[in-house]
Motif scaffolding. Structure first.
Motif, PDB file in Angstrom:
ATOM      1  N   ILE A   1     -31.412  22.466 -43.082  1.00 10.14           N
ATOM      2  CA  ILE A   1     -32.526  22.702 -42.156  1.00 10.14           C
ATOM      3  C   ILE A   1     -32.076  23.422 -40.881  1.00 10.14           C
ATOM      4  CG2 ILE A   1     -33.909  20.788 -43.023  1.00 10.14           C
ATOM      5  CD1 ILE A   1     -33.043  19.174 -40.530  1.00 10.14           C
ATOM      6  N   SER A   2     -30.790  23.792 -40.798  1.00  7.33           N
ATOM      7  CA  SER A   2     -30.259  24.438 -39.593  1.00  7.33           C
ATOM      8  C   SER A   2     -30.386  25.950 -39.612  1.00  7.33           C
ATOM      9  CB  SER A   2     -28.780  24.068 -39.409  1.00  7.33           C
ATOM     10  OG  SER A   2     -28.640  22.700 -39.111  1.00  7.33           O
ATOM     11  N   PHE A   3     -30.709  26.524 -40.754  1.00  8.89           N
ATOM     12  CA  PHE A   3     -30.767  27.983 -40.895  1.00  8.89           C
ATOM     13  C   PHE A   3     -32.062  28.365 -41.590  1.00  8.89           C
ATOM     14  CE2 PHE A   3     -26.294  26.738 -40.946  1.00  8.89           C
ATOM     15  CZ  PHE A   3     -25.742  27.593 -40.010  1.00  8.89           C
ATOM     16  N   GLY A   4     -32.487  29.607 -41.399  1.00  8.90           N
ATOM     17  CA  GLY A   4     -33.637  30.116 -42.134  1.00  8.90           C
ATOM     18  C   GLY A   4     -34.865  30.329 -41.285  1.00  8.90           C
ATOM     19  N   GLU A   5     -35.952  30.727 -41.975  1.00  5.47           N
ATOM     20  CA  GLU A   5     -37.204  31.043 -41.290  1.00  5.47           C
ATOM     21  C   GLU A   5     -37.813  29.805 -40.636  1.00  5.47           C
ATOM     22  OE1 GLU A   5     -36.870  31.628 -44.650  1.00  5.47           O
ATOM     23  OE2 GLU A   5     -36.402  33.757 -44.598  1.00  5.47           O
TER      24      GLU A   5
ATOM     25  N   CYS B   1     -21.879  26.633 -31.345  1.00  9.57           N
ATOM     26  CA  CYS B   1     -22.870  27.446 -32.055  1.00  9.57           C
ATOM     27  C   CYS B   1     -22.181  28.604 -32.779  1.00  9.57           C
ATOM     28  CB  CYS B   1     -23.924  27.963 -31.082  1.00  9.57           C
ATOM     29  SG  CYS B   1     -25.270  28.841 -31.889  1.00  9.57           S
ATOM     30  N   LEU B   2     -21.244  29.232 -32.120  1.00 14.67           N
ATOM     31  CA  LEU B   2     -20.495  30.339 -32.710  1.00 14.67           C
ATOM     32  C   LEU B   2     -19.790  29.880 -33.993  1.00 14.67           C
ATOM     33  CD1 LEU B   2     -19.664  33.327 -31.870  1.00 14.67           C
ATOM     34  CD2 LEU B   2     -17.549  32.278 -31.083  1.00 14.67           C
ATOM     35  N   ILE B   3     -19.056  28.791 -33.913  1.00 15.74           N
ATOM     36  CA  ILE B   3     -18.329  28.273 -35.080  1.00 15.74           C
ATOM     37  C   ILE B   3     -19.310  27.774 -36.149  1.00 15.74           C
ATOM     38  CG2 ILE B   3     -16.735  26.484 -35.895  1.00 15.74           C
ATOM     39  CD1 ILE B   3     -15.356  26.719 -33.111  1.00 15.74           C
ATOM     40  N   GLY B   4     -20.357  27.086 -35.717  1.00 17.62           N
ATOM     41  CA  GLY B   4     -21.360  26.603 -36.668  1.00 17.62           C
ATOM     42  C   GLY B   4     -22.013  27.734 -37.436  1.00 17.62           C
ATOM     43  N   ASN B   5     -22.310  28.831 -36.749  1.00 17.82           N
ATOM     44  CA  ASN B   5     -22.906  29.993 -37.419  1.00 17.82           C
ATOM     45  C   ASN B   5     -21.916  30.653 -38.382  1.00 17.82           C
ATOM     46  OD1 ASN B   5     -25.406  29.700 -36.250  1.00 17.82           O
ATOM     47  ND2 ASN B   5     -25.033  31.180 -34.621  1.00 17.82           N
ATOM     48  N   ILE B   6     -20.665  30.732 -37.975  1.00 16.59           N
ATOM     49  CA  ILE B   6     -19.646  31.327 -38.851  1.00 16.59           C
ATOM     50  C   ILE B   6     -19.487  30.476 -40.113  1.00 16.59           C
ATOM     51  CG2 ILE B   6     -17.168  31.798 -39.098  1.00 16.59           C
ATOM     52  CD1 ILE B   6     -17.222  32.594 -36.064  1.00 16.59           C
ATOM     53  N   LEU B   7     -19.315  29.173 -39.927  1.00 16.54           N
ATOM     54  CA  LEU B   7     -19.126  28.277 -41.066  1.00 16.54           C
ATOM     55  C   LEU B   7     -20.382  28.182 -41.938  1.00 16.54           C
ATOM     56  CD1 LEU B   7     -17.058  25.375 -39.461  1.00 16.54           C
ATOM     57  CD2 LEU B   7     -16.231  27.275 -40.853  1.00 16.54           C
ATOM     58  N   GLY B   8     -21.538  28.406 -41.328  1.00 22.50           N
ATOM     59  CA  GLY B   8     -22.795  28.357 -42.069  1.00 22.50           C
ATOM     60  C   GLY B   8     -23.078  29.622 -42.853  1.00 22.50           C
ATOM     61  N   GLY B   9     -22.202  30.620 -42.746  1.00 25.06           N
ATOM     62  CA  GLY B   9     -22.367  31.850 -43.504  1.00 25.06           C
ATOM     63  C   GLY B   9     -23.311  32.860 -42.880  1.00 25.06           C
TER      64      GLY B   9
ATOM     65  N   ASP C   1     -26.344  37.536 -36.283  1.00 26.23           N
ATOM     66  CA  ASP C   1     -26.783  36.165 -36.062  1.00 26.23           C
ATOM     67  C   ASP C   1     -25.704  35.371 -35.333  1.00 26.23           C
ATOM     68  OD1 ASP C   1     -28.164  33.771 -36.091  1.00 26.23           O
ATOM     69  OD2 ASP C   1     -28.035  33.473 -38.253  1.00 26.23           O
ATOM     70  N   ILE C   2     -24.460  35.564 -35.734  1.00 24.50           N
ATOM     71  CA  ILE C   2     -23.348  34.872 -35.081  1.00 24.50           C
ATOM     72  C   ILE C   2     -23.346  35.210 -33.591  1.00 24.50           C
ATOM     73  CG2 ILE C   2     -20.828  34.745 -34.909  1.00 24.50           C
ATOM     74  CD1 ILE C   2     -20.806  35.228 -38.009  1.00 24.50           C
ATOM     75  N   ILE C   3     -23.494  36.490 -33.283  1.00 25.43           N
ATOM     76  CA  ILE C   3     -23.435  36.935 -31.887  1.00 25.43           C
ATOM     77  C   ILE C   3     -24.712  36.570 -31.128  1.00 25.43           C
ATOM     78  CG2 ILE C   3     -23.310  38.964 -30.377  1.00 25.43           C
ATOM     79  CD1 ILE C   3     -21.536  40.254 -32.619  1.00 25.43           C
ATOM     80  N   CYS C   4     -25.851  37.024 -31.628  1.00 30.37           N
ATOM     81  CA  CYS C   4     -27.112  36.842 -30.898  1.00 30.37           C
ATOM     82  C   CYS C   4     -27.555  35.379 -30.852  1.00 30.37           C
ATOM     83  CB  CYS C   4     -28.209  37.709 -31.498  1.00 30.37           C
ATOM     84  SG  CYS C   4     -27.874  39.468 -31.353  1.00 30.37           S
ATOM     85  N   GLY C   5     -27.387  34.659 -31.956  1.00 32.17           N
ATOM     86  CA  GLY C   5     -27.753  33.246 -31.968  1.00 32.17           C
ATOM     87  C   GLY C   5     -26.913  32.436 -31.001  1.00 32.17           C
ATOM     88  N   SER C   6     -25.618  32.738 -30.964  1.00 35.98           N
ATOM     89  CA  SER C   6     -24.721  32.033 -30.043  1.00 35.98           C
ATOM     90  C   SER C   6     -25.039  32.388 -28.592  1.00 35.98           C
ATOM     91  CB  SER C   6     -23.264  32.366 -30.370  1.00 35.98           C
ATOM     92  OG  SER C   6     -22.964  31.987 -31.698  1.00 35.98           O
ATOM     93  N   LEU C   7     -25.366  33.648 -28.351  1.00 35.88           N
ATOM     94  CA  LEU C   7     -25.750  34.052 -26.989  1.00 35.88           C
ATOM     95  C   LEU C   7     -27.057  33.397 -26.561  1.00 35.88           C
ATOM     96  CD1 LEU C   7     -24.737  37.828 -26.933  1.00 35.88           C
ATOM     97  CD2 LEU C   7     -23.668  35.934 -25.674  1.00 35.88           C
ATOM     98  N   ALA C   8     -27.990  33.219 -27.486  1.00 36.44           N
ATOM     99  CA  ALA C   8     -29.246  32.532 -27.155  1.00 36.44           C
ATOM    100  C   ALA C   8     -28.960  31.089 -26.735  1.00 36.44           C
ATOM    101  CB  ALA C   8     -30.201  32.562 -28.344  1.00 36.44           C
TER     102      ALA C   8
END
Length: 164
Positions: free
Chosen positions: A29-33, A60-68, A73-80
């Motif tokens: 439930i952590s990723f997707g639309e 967030c950066l590591i979570g996004n990387i590990l989440g694939g 997304d890694i950059i912009c999501g972490s910056l958000a």
């Protein structure tokens, strides 16, 4: 001075680690639309310690990387998340009850564009803003507020005694 730096880095690392674990644990439930990233409840932590700002960003950066996640997304999501954490920190003294708003707004405005342009999701941007926004309200607004109330009771013992 050295103890203060060690305490700051330790708190930031612990917050990052907890964020990563929560993101991985609730990955479906952590990723997707339609997403409710439970780890985003931690975005209230800048109310209590500035160490939460880098901790949330790195987590967030590591979570996004590990989440694939893909690179945008890694950059912009972490910056958000970073923008949201800085906003929460800025509101900590005068607008604590509204301090959950910056991460909700930052993610609601950024993530839908990442979903559209990085992942090719063809749903309308306003719909994606609604789904991401609802997820952020649940994680930051509801769960984060509950976490803040609980931590406020123990604030003196947890954060202030650590020298930060």
């Amino acid at each position: 001075m050295k103890n203060k730096n060690v305490s700051y880095l330790t708190q930031a690392a612990m917050i990052a680690a907890i964020y990563v674990v929560l993101t991985a644990l609730f990955a479906p439930i952590s990723f997707g639309e339609i997403q409710i990233r439970i780890a985003e409840m931690l975005t209230v932590l800048p109310i209590f310690t500035p160490a939460a700002i880098p901790g949330l960003f790195v987590g967030c950066l590591i979570g996004n990387i590990l989440g694939g996640a893909v690179l945008p997304d890694i950059i912009c999501g972490s910056l958000a998340t970073l923008i949201g954490a800085v906003g929460t920190y800025a509101m900590r003294n005068h607008f604590q009850k509204l301090a959950v708003l910056p991460p909700i707004l930052a993610n609601t405005l950024v993530v839908p564009f990442v979903l559209r342009f990085a992942y090719g999701v063809l749903l309308p941007i306003p719909f994606l803003m609604a789904t991401v926004g609802i997820g952020e309200i649940i994680s930051c607004g509801v769960l984060g507020s509950i976490l803040a109330v609980v931590l406020k009771k123990y604030n003196r013992r947890i954060f202030l005694t650590s020298g930060i």
